[in-house]
Design an enzyme around this catalytic site. Structure first.
Site: not given
Length: 259
Positions: A209, A15, A13
């Site tokens: 995250d 961000d 990922d």
């Protein structure tokens, strides 16, 4: 349980893993450099459909992260791939930005508000009541409802913004029709991404995250999963989910030596 095969391909990922509020997370540059030097297939993923891969390449470059255009995979690209597989050369009414419209143009779709095959909802900073009203009427008239991703809010310097999932809920309430979401946590986004780089889930890893999108999508796609704690998930929150990542690490810096 059988031991997993060695990791040959990486999906990560963007961000919360590589960058946070426009600033690279320490170790991100070393991780990307190690991937590129190793020659291993990899993709940087984002559920945000606003930007094209070229846009994202330029933005990451300004932050010191050199990610080639062909190594960027967005929910807009996954949505376009899905529509091309389902109904090649179709038509769509689109609410979204250049990332989504360009992806649909590139697969040969015609963008129209006249009896489209699909209404495709993506991310934009300018959702208009007129556009949403048109989408509702087209869906009521038989257009199929597709959305790039289910994220209900997005970040901004001023705080949370309504995102695709929230607007999709409004349209669903008005039509009674739920969209098909192409982006995470749908494993479709992971599998189409893996196919793009010629990788197999058995020998691939997903870094994220968020438990509810990144980790869930990785698990459902059959990949090894790594959760970093530099984004939205805290160690305490992990225990609230009925599934777990393969490994939890503090940040992307802890995975440089795994490549």
């Amino acid at each position: 349980m059988a031991e997993r095969k060695p990791i040959e391909s990486w999906l990560t990922d963007m961000d919360g893993v590589l960058i946070h509020e426009g600033v690279p997370i320490p170790g991100a540059d070393a991780f990307i450099k190690k991937l590129r030097d190793s020659g291993r297939p990899f993709l940087v993923l984002t559920n945000n459909s606003i930007y094209t891969p070229r846009d994202l390449h330029a933005r990451l470059s300004r932050m010191g992260l050199d990610v080639p255009v062909e190594n960027i995979w967005t929910s807009a690209l996954a949505t376009a791939q899905f529509l091309d597989d389902q109904r090649p050369g179709g038509t769509a009414y689109v609410i979204g930005e250049a990332g989504l419209t360009t992806a649909l143009h590139d697969i040969g779709y015609v963008l129209t508000d006249h009896e489209p095959d699909y209404v495709v909802l993506g991310e934009t900073r300018t959702y208009s009541f007129e556009a949403m009203t048109k989408a509702v009427r087209l869906i009521n008239d038989g257009a199929r409802f597709i959305a790039t991703n289910p994220d209900e809010t997005g970040p901004s310097a001023e705080g949370a913004l309504p995102a695709t999932g929230a607007v999709a809920a409004l349209i669903t309430k008005a039509t009674g029709k739920k969209p098909y979401f192409a982006g995470k946590p749908n494993p479709l986004m992971m599998r189409t991404g893996l196919n793009t780089i010629g990788a197999h889930s058995e020998t691939s890893a997903m870094i994220g995250d968020r438990m509810d999108t990144d980790v869930l999508a990785g698990i459902e796609a059959g990949m090894e999963t790594f959760l970093v704690l530099t984004g939205l998930t805290t160690p305490e929150q992990i225990e609230k989910f009925p599934y777990r990542p393969s490994t939890v690490v503090n940040s992307i810096a802890d995975l440089v030596d795994r490549v």
